[in-house]
Design a protein around this motif. Structure first.
Motif, PDB file in Angstrom:
ATOM      1  N   SER A   1      47.741  48.663  47.809  1.00  0.00           N
ATOM      2  CA  SER A   1      46.691  48.540  46.811  1.00  0.00           C
ATOM      3  C   SER A   1      47.301  48.221  45.453  1.00  0.00           C
ATOM      4  CB  SER A   1      45.887  49.835  46.719  1.00  0.00           C
ATOM      5  OG  SER A   1      46.708  50.867  46.234  1.00  0.00           O
ATOM      6  N   ILE A   2      46.495  47.639  44.623  1.00  0.00           N
ATOM      7  CA  ILE A   2      46.932  47.345  43.265  1.00  0.00           C
ATOM      8  C   ILE A   2      46.576  48.547  42.404  1.00  0.00           C
ATOM      9  CG2 ILE A   2      46.595  45.853  41.274  1.00  0.00           C
ATOM     10  CD1 ILE A   2      45.923  43.614  43.209  1.00  0.00           C
ATOM     11  N   ILE A   3      47.571  49.128  41.786  1.00  0.00           N
ATOM     12  CA  ILE A   3      47.352  50.303  40.948  1.00  0.00           C
ATOM     13  C   ILE A   3      47.374  49.909  39.474  1.00  0.00           C
ATOM     14  CG2 ILE A   3      48.308  52.531  40.278  1.00  0.00           C
ATOM     15  CD1 ILE A   3      49.339  52.761  43.173  1.00  0.00           C
ATOM     16  N   ASP A   4      48.343  49.115  39.082  1.00  0.00           N
ATOM     17  CA  ASP A   4      48.463  48.709  37.692  1.00  0.00           C
ATOM     18  C   ASP A   4      48.918  47.262  37.657  1.00  0.00           C
ATOM     19  OD1 ASP A   4      48.436  49.021  34.909  1.00  0.00           O
ATOM     20  OD2 ASP A   4      50.599  49.324  34.919  1.00  0.00           O
ATOM     21  N   PRO A   5      48.172  46.373  37.140  1.00  0.00           N
ATOM     22  CA  PRO A   5      46.892  46.530  36.466  1.00  0.00           C
ATOM     23  C   PRO A   5      45.751  46.749  37.463  1.00  0.00           C
ATOM     24  CG  PRO A   5      47.530  44.232  36.485  1.00  0.00           C
ATOM     25  CD  PRO A   5      48.667  44.998  37.102  1.00  0.00           C
ATOM     26  N   LYS A   6      44.694  47.297  36.975  1.00  0.00           N
ATOM     27  CA  LYS A   6      43.520  47.578  37.811  1.00  0.00           C
ATOM     28  C   LYS A   6      42.896  46.276  38.299  1.00  0.00           C
ATOM     29  CE  LYS A   6      43.356  52.070  37.111  1.00  0.00           C
ATOM     30  NZ  LYS A   6      43.724  52.983  38.148  1.00  0.00           N
ATOM     31  N   ILE A   7      42.394  46.308  39.509  1.00  0.00           N
ATOM     32  CA  ILE A   7      41.791  45.119  40.108  1.00  0.00           C
ATOM     33  C   ILE A   7      40.575  44.641  39.305  1.00  0.00           C
ATOM     34  CG2 ILE A   7      40.320  46.367  41.728  1.00  0.00           C
ATOM     35  CD1 ILE A   7      42.144  43.095  42.502  1.00  0.00           C
ATOM     36  N   ASP A   8      39.853  45.566  38.702  1.00  0.00           N
ATOM     37  CA  ASP A   8      38.694  45.186  37.880  1.00  0.00           C
ATOM     38  C   ASP A   8      39.113  44.341  36.688  1.00  0.00           C
ATOM     39  OD1 ASP A   8      37.043  46.591  39.595  1.00  0.00           O
ATOM     40  OD2 ASP A   8      37.121  48.424  38.381  1.00  0.00           O
ATOM     41  N   VAL A   9      40.220  44.682  36.079  1.00  0.00           N
ATOM     42  CA  VAL A   9      40.733  43.922  34.934  1.00  0.00           C
ATOM     43  C   VAL A   9      41.135  42.520  35.384  1.00  0.00           C
ATOM     44  CG1 VAL A   9      42.594  43.808  33.226  1.00  0.00           C
ATOM     45  CG2 VAL A   9      41.500  46.000  33.726  1.00  0.00           C
ATOM     46  N   LEU A  10      41.786  42.449  36.538  1.00  0.00           N
ATOM     47  CA  LEU A  10      42.211  41.151  37.055  1.00  0.00           C
ATOM     48  C   LEU A  10      41.019  40.271  37.420  1.00  0.00           C
ATOM     49  CD1 LEU A  10      45.143  42.393  39.283  1.00  0.00           C
ATOM     50  CD2 LEU A  10      45.337  41.077  37.160  1.00  0.00           C
ATOM     51  N   LEU A  11      40.018  40.863  38.035  1.00  0.00           N
ATOM     52  CA  LEU A  11      38.827  40.083  38.397  1.00  0.00           C
ATOM     53  C   LEU A  11      38.059  39.627  37.165  1.00  0.00           C
ATOM     54  CD1 LEU A  11      37.572  41.983  41.565  1.00  0.00           C
ATOM     55  CD2 LEU A  11      38.523  39.667  41.449  1.00  0.00           C
ATOM     56  N   ASP A  12      38.026  40.473  36.134  1.00  0.00           N
ATOM     57  CA  ASP A  12      37.368  40.061  34.881  1.00  0.00           C
ATOM     58  C   ASP A  12      38.049  38.827  34.292  1.00  0.00           C
ATOM     59  OD1 ASP A  12      35.494  42.053  35.040  1.00  0.00           O
ATOM     60  OD2 ASP A  12      36.510  43.390  33.618  1.00  0.00           O
ATOM     61  N   ALA A  13      39.363  38.746  34.448  1.00  0.00           N
ATOM     62  CA  ALA A  13      40.121  37.623  33.892  1.00  0.00           C
ATOM     63  C   ALA A  13      39.869  36.327  34.657  1.00  0.00           C
ATOM     64  CB  ALA A  13      41.612  37.946  33.897  1.00  0.00           C
ATOM     65  N   THR A  14      39.323  36.442  35.871  1.00  0.00           N
ATOM     66  CA  THR A  14      39.074  35.252  36.697  1.00  0.00           C
ATOM     67  C   THR A  14      37.599  35.126  37.074  1.00  0.00           C
ATOM     68  OG1 THR A  14      39.675  36.487  38.682  1.00  0.00           O
ATOM     69  CG2 THR A  14      41.407  35.170  37.653  1.00  0.00           C
ATOM     70  N   ASP A  15      36.731  35.582  36.204  1.00  0.00           N
ATOM     71  CA  ASP A  15      35.279  35.471  36.409  1.00  0.00           C
ATOM     72  C   ASP A  15      34.822  36.071  37.737  1.00  0.00           C
ATOM     73  OD1 ASP A  15      35.001  34.187  33.958  1.00  0.00           O
ATOM     74  OD2 ASP A  15      35.388  32.225  34.855  1.00  0.00           O
ATOM     75  N   ASN A  16      35.435  37.180  38.119  1.00  0.00           N
ATOM     76  CA  ASN A  16      35.110  37.907  39.358  1.00  0.00           C
ATOM     77  C   ASN A  16      35.248  37.048  40.611  1.00  0.00           C
ATOM     78  OD1 ASN A  16      34.576  40.497  38.283  1.00  0.00           O
ATOM     79  ND2 ASN A  16      32.648  39.694  37.485  1.00  0.00           N
TER      80      ASN A  16
END
Length: 86
Positions: free
Chosen positions: A2-17
């Motif tokens: 699993s991705i712990i840092d950075p959070k997956i939500d932050v990464l998805l926000d950066a790519t328009d989900n």
């Protein structure tokens, strides 16, 4: 895994989900990082010991790519993406 840092939500926000865009962006950046590290490693071998190189190279290219995406250092141009392809 699993991705712990950075959070997956932050990464998805950066790519328009768009998780496919995230994977593509991260893999391309990790490939670039890997190429750069390979070149640096070749030069470093001539100048320093293997132990010093291993200490400097403790983070995986994909982890580095995810961190850069989360910090906003890696971006994409939405105009160049064909949505109908995925």
């Amino acid at each position: 895994m699993s991705i712990i840092d950075p959070k997956i939500d932050v990464l998805l926000d950066a790519t328009d989900n768009d998780r496919f865009l995230l994977c593509s962006l991260a893999s391309k950046r990790a490939h670039d990082i890997n190429d750069m590290m390979r070149g640096q490693r070749d030069r470093a071998i001539q100048l320093s010991s293997a132990v010093e190189i291993a200490k400097a190279n403790n983070k995986k290219p994909l982890s580095m790519a995810f961190s850069e995406i989360a910090r906003g250092e890696v971006s994409y141009d939405p105009e160049t993406i064909d949505i109908s392809q995925h």
